[in-house]
Motif scaffolding. Structure first.
Motif: not given
Length: 534
Positions: A426, A428, A431-433, A479, A483
């Motif tokens: 994953t 990071d 605002q998104w993953k 995220s 989220a």
């Protein structure tokens, strides 16, 4: 009137020189916020390299080397210059091989990194000229603890140092005259220096130095803290460095020698200079008896930085196996005070994926070793398979090389490479993953037969990204403070870069994105995507 004419002529001459220096500046490395960038012709440059075999830099061998460079789509060749070749007779220099390399590289629009094989090559002095080898008393090797000679040059001999300085400055001076267009962008000073079979030199001269005071350059509090030893203001090597004193003394001695060679060469022609390292196990902190002692291994980088400030960077040669070790090496050499560059990597399919991580870290390049396999034909079916992982990535990266170099320098790239456990990873992105699954088929559900998946995610803005990868599946999700929001792809485009501009080929939808995101197959692909919450 005559005086005015002369002054005007001088002014025009100075302006001409100034214009030339600005239109064709020297290659250089710049630093900002702990990240680094190589500039060639004043522009960001990424070394997509290949290194020739040790004994391939002879005119009769070069056709195979160039065939390999072409097969790989490389933009840079790393190639040795042998001291025994250019100064076969003391004081008489022949740089015809330099002329050959420059002409051949220019004809192919390929850059060069020259490797100065001189006092050290993998711990030995085998590339010294014969006239030096025949005078072992004047240019001695080191002695081990039992007083027996070791196949490694002594870093304490002024005659050896002066001879190397003389030859290296002659080389750099020749380059300055013969290469005004900067076909040569960097020079490696020596090759994997250090000593095998003894931790240090135990000759009487070396022993006297070892029993003396540690140089003040190594007694700075910040350096001692970096070496995990007590801060002191004076003391012998044994007193200051304890059970690591022998290795640290050897590192200082070799680095000081090479630093003087580099400084002399830079005074003549200030190209970027580096030294490559034969690595130790990066995970276990072993003793120097198990690896080449005195070279720029990870544990003595601070010593090398203090001893050889003319060296621009210390570079790891990666022949280790396993992602944990390789990625740890990249961690150790990617430092605010050290530009990341991998000048040698084992020429196998598994290592190709690590160039993604190097680029993402803001590294300046990557190069597998032994691309020509000596006299073997790189165009043969058997050899072509070896080039595919590099050739496909290099061919793609060349279309967007300045952009990748700049994005890496600005910290906009995140990269993942598949580990041996093939587990999802994953990333990071604020605002998104992004979840990267390694494999093929919908959602990457079919595992790769070997762990060769890789991906780069470039964050252009909060919601817009460039994706590059092979053998993996990428899935976005909201995220941070968004989220729990619903989301979707606004647009996913497949395309390529031309002159710094993304040119879409098609918009992906349906099967290509329905499984939370796009799949990447065997060939690296460039996507540009925008994601939104609803």
């Amino acid at each position: 009137m005559k005086t005015v004419i002369i002054c005007v002529a001088m002014l025009f001459a100075q302006l001409s020189i100034f214009a030339q220096s600005n239109t064709n500046p020297l290659p250089r490395i710049i630093d900002k916020n702990g990240r680094h960038q190589l500039l060639v012709d004043g522009k960001p440059f990424l070394i997509l390299g290949g290194q020739a075999h040790n004994s391939s830099a002879w005119p009769g061998m070069m056709p195979n080397v160039w065939a390999a460079i072409k097969q790989m789509h490389a933009n840079t060749l790393e190639v040795p210059i042998y001291w025994e070749q250019v100064e076969a007779q003391q004081g008489k220099f022949n740089f015809s091989i330099v002329d050959t390399l420059l002409a051949q590289a220019r004809a192919r629009k390929v850059r060069l990194v020259l490797l100065w094989f001189a006092t050290w090559k993998n711990g030995s002095n085998h590339y010294m000229p014969q006239w030096m080898k025949l005078e072992a008393g004047k240019y001695p090797n080191i002695l081990n603890r039992d007083g027996k000679p070791i196949d490694s040059p002594s870093p304490h001999i002024e005659a050896t140092l002066n001879a190397d300085i003389n030859a290296f400055t002659k080389l750099m001076g020749y380059l300055k005259k013969a290469d005004p267009q900067h076909t040569v962008i960097m020079v490696q000073v020596e090759n994997e220096p250090g000593s095998w079979d003894t931790v240090r030199d135990y000759s009487p001269l070396a022993q006297k130095l070892f029993e003396g005071q540690v140089p003040p350059e190594l007694l700075k509090p910040e350096l001692l803290k970096a070496m995990n030893v007590n801060v002191v203001t004076n003391g012998t090597w044994q007193k200051v460095f304890g059970d690591r004193a022998d290795e640290y003394f050897q590192a200082w001695s070799i680095a000081r020698f090479i630093g003087k060679v580099a400084a002399a060469g830079k005074t003549v022609y200030p190209l970027p200079l580096y030294v490559n390292a034969a690595l130790r196990d990066p995970l276990t902190n072993p003793k120097a008896s198990s690896y080449e002692s005195g070279g720029p291994t990870d544990n003595v980088i601070p010593i090398w930085k203090a001893a050889a400030p003319a060296i621009d960077l210390l570079a790891p040669d990666i022949y280790l196996s396993g992602s944990e070790k390789v990625l740890k090496v990249l961690d150790l050499y990617d430092r605010p005070d050290n530009t990341l560059f991998v000048p040698e990597a084992g020429f196998n399919k598994e290592n190709a994926k690590y160039m993604y991580d190097v680029i993402a870290r803001g590294g300046i390049g990557f190069s597998p070793f032994g691309i020509d396999r000596n006299a073997e034909d790189p165009e043969s079916t058997e050899n072509k398979d070896r080039y595919v992982p590099y050739a496909t990535s290099y061919a793609l990266f060349k279309t967007m090389m300045p952009e990748l170099a700049q994005w890496g320098f600005e910290g906009k790239i995140k990269a993942v490479v598949e580990h041996e456990d093939q587990a999802d990873q994953t990333v990071d992105l604020g605002q998104w993953k992004v979840t990267v699954t390694f494999g093929s088929g919908r959602g990457g559900t079919t595992k790769n037969t070997t762990p060769n998946g890789k991906a780069m995610i470039v964050k252009l803005s909060e919601n817009k990204f460039v994706l590059i990868g092979t053998n993996c599946h990428i899935a976005f999700a909201p995220s941070g403070n968004q989220a729990d929001k619903a989301w979707q792809y606004l647009k996913v485009e497949e395309g390529k870069y031309q002159n710094g501009v993304f040119k879409p080929l098609r918009i992906l939808n349906g099967d290509e994105t329905d499984w939370k995101g796009p799949n990447f197959g065997d060939l690296p692909t460039v996507l540009q995507c925008t994601v939104i919450t609803r």
